[in-house]
Design an enzyme around this catalytic site. Sequence first.
Site, short mmCIF file in Angstrom:
data_model
loop_
_atom_site.label_atom_id
_atom_site.label_comp_id
_atom_site.label_asym_id
_atom_site.label_seq_id
_atom_site.Cartn_x
_atom_site.Cartn_y
_atom_site.Cartn_z
N ALA A 44 0.84 -1.20 0.00
CA ALA A 44 0.00 0.00 0.00
C ALA A 44 0.87 1.25 0.00
O ALA A 44 2.06 1.20 0.34
CB ALA A 44 -0.88 -0.01 1.24
N GLY B 12 0.14 -5.32 0.53
CA GLY B 12 -0.91 -5.23 -0.48
C GLY B 12 -0.46 -5.77 -1.83
O GLY B 12 -1.27 -6.33 -2.59
N GLU C 124 -0.84 -9.39 -1.55
CA GLU C 124 -2.28 -9.70 -1.50
C GLU C 124 -2.90 -9.66 -2.89
O GLU C 124 -3.76 -10.47 -3.24
CB GLU C 124 -3.01 -8.73 -0.56
CG GLU C 124 -2.64 -8.95 0.90
CD GLU C 124 -3.36 -7.99 1.82
OE1 GLU C 124 -3.05 -6.78 1.78
OE2 GLU C 124 -4.26 -8.43 2.57
N GLU D 38 2.63 -6.48 7.63
CA GLU D 38 1.76 -5.50 8.29
C GLU D 38 1.89 -5.46 9.81
O GLU D 38 1.76 -4.39 10.41
CB GLU D 38 0.29 -5.77 7.92
CG GLU D 38 -0.11 -5.33 6.52
CD GLU D 38 0.26 -6.32 5.43
OE1 GLU D 38 0.94 -7.32 5.73
OE2 GLU D 38 -0.11 -6.10 4.27
#
Length: 694
Positions: A62, A101, A104, A124
């Site tokens: 992210a 992310g 992911e 994270e």
Amino acid sequence: MAHVNFAKQGKVAVITIDNPPVNALSHAVREGLQKAIEQAVSDDAVGSVALLCAGRTFSAGADITEFGKPILLPSLREVIDAFENCPKPVVAALHGTALGGGFELALGCHYRIALSSAKVGLPEVKLGLIPGAGGTQRLPRLAGAEAALRVIVEGAPVSVEKAKAMGVVDEIVQGDLREAAIAFANRLAEDSRPPRPTSALAVPAAKSEIFAEFERGIARKQRGFLAPFRAIEAVRAAGEKPFAEGMKLERDLFVALMDSPQSRAQRHVFFAEREVAKIPGLPPDTPVREIKTAGVIGAGTMGGGIAMCFANAGIPVTVVETAQDALDRGLATIRKNYANSVARGSLKQEEMDRRLALFKPSLDFGDLAHADVIIEAVFEEMGIKKEVFSKLDSIAKPGAILASNTSYLDIDEIAAATQRPRDVMGMHFFSPANVMKLVENVRGKESHPEILATAQKLGKQIGKVAVLVGVSDGFVGNRMLAKRMREAFFLLEEGALPWQIDKVLYDFGFPMGHFAMADLAGLDVGWRNRKAKLDRLSARERDCDILDRICEMGRYGQKTGAGFYRYDEKRNPSPDPLIEKLIIEHSARRGIKRRDVSDQEILERCNYVMVNEGAKILEEGVAARPHDVDIVWIYGYGFPVYRGGPMFWADEVGLKSIHEAVLRYRDTVGAEYWQPAPLLERLAKDGRRFYTRA
Ligand code: NAD
């Protein structure tokens, strides 16, 4: 489409994220990905899709500058759903580090191939979060709960080989990744392979105890942290609930963590660590000197550890002592440390041999003539330090960095013992120096910017977090610690006991309390220090001689089996009635009526006194920014990461209430000890924070 390219190669739609440096999944990227996958879906000529990233890495996650702001749609979850729901098979091609992310997103694709050098991970937890875009639900479906727990709860990146063994990567490729991805996608289309949505897979059955086992396994190391435990909860849900419900739970846990003080603090630390690498007034292009060889003077507790740091980084190091037996002892300790690592399996024997070969023990200062940096770690006495530096001055080559590892002494006075004060600075390591991550680089008033820039870079090279601070009694860390120590001893004579104080600090999140730490470091160190400073202490501090009495009994802490605590053969501490008696008698002798001291008072006096000193340190410019103070305390003294460091924590508590408490203690403990720092006073009055003071 900004940051995302769409191209066609035969029947393959090639979607490439191009958002340097790390292909962060910013709003523009998410929008681009959404449009690109829609285009691939609607184009009848497209049979399959390959997702790649340009530049040096697959997406590293992210865009954390968007954290804490309202989410602009499409969210990453929506984008990943769009890729997963694509009716044509999608392969993600990974290189570099596919993290957070980014990983992911790859988990939401139907297949994954990767270069053998790539790594994947969900880090994270290190920011006090859990994966928030399906990572906790999709990874267990591919890898099983146990492997997923390891990846998510530990947060460490995983090699592609391991990822393949886990079932997360379908194929490891060599050579041109783009070509390999297109070939793979072509095969998918030609073989009419259907999409393989990860969410439709069942989580492989796992023993139900593994979740509790995992919790027990991290209970000590992750004490106080919320995120790792929430991560376990989320992974457990993947096996117990339908996908949509698991996703909802992940979302709820993620949102709660994102709003938590812990994650705020951990994200702050993440940024602060990067911030301290930038030095105000020291341009990033400041020339640095080349460090190829090092010298260390003194092979005691610190010298040995510092020398190990160099050898560990592959830098040859000459270690100089005054006497053969001291040298032999020092080298024997170094060898034992390495041998312990080999026995534990964290170091290979060949590597130990390679490192040991980098040491050059010597009794001759002349052997330091070729060293590019020389760190002095002899006894903490100004006379000896000056003598050593004056000798160094006549031996060291021009341009060599001459650094002292002194804990408290004035670097400028040491520098004045040489004809080259511009090459002199402090490099203050923490014990054990080969383990602790912090080094306080101390800027003398004449230190040349080049040596400071070099020392900052060197710190990184030897695996440390280097913080540049100014000359001051105890620099940043020990100066604040000295104030906490004073309060801790006052609290003892007022009515508290060492174990009560230690428990409060331990529960706050420190790895150990003040007195347990003193026992570990060796009480003789503090005792010597106290004796050297006796004439500068207040009457009450002089009379508060509990430490003297304990040391006079030969109790120097863990190394003698007793200090404030008593230790068994495994070095487990237990409270000692003898010390309790000694303290109670001390209070009586001093005419102090002992009272019940509350845990809250202990917490405030131990921590607020440091915050107040930190404010003085900032105002004097000894630390340039509150970040520097926070990082010193996190990496040098184990201040809990999830509280962000003393200055960040103070901001969260509220400077107004801290200021009021300081005034209260001024009235009860005494104005000699508790005077609000002018900076604290101003900020409190204006309702501001340390972090927004500019
Ligand atoms: P130590 O007593 O363990 O080691 C000092 C070593 O220096 C001894 O081996 C001694 O033989 C040697 N030595 C003394 N004079 C010398 C000389 N003229 N030339 C060469 N060698 C000489 O002490 P230490 O704990 O390693 O502390 C060293 C320095 O590091 C001190 O300035 C101390 O304040 C600082 N320091 C200590 C700690 C700690 O926790 N121990 C932490 C940070 C900084």
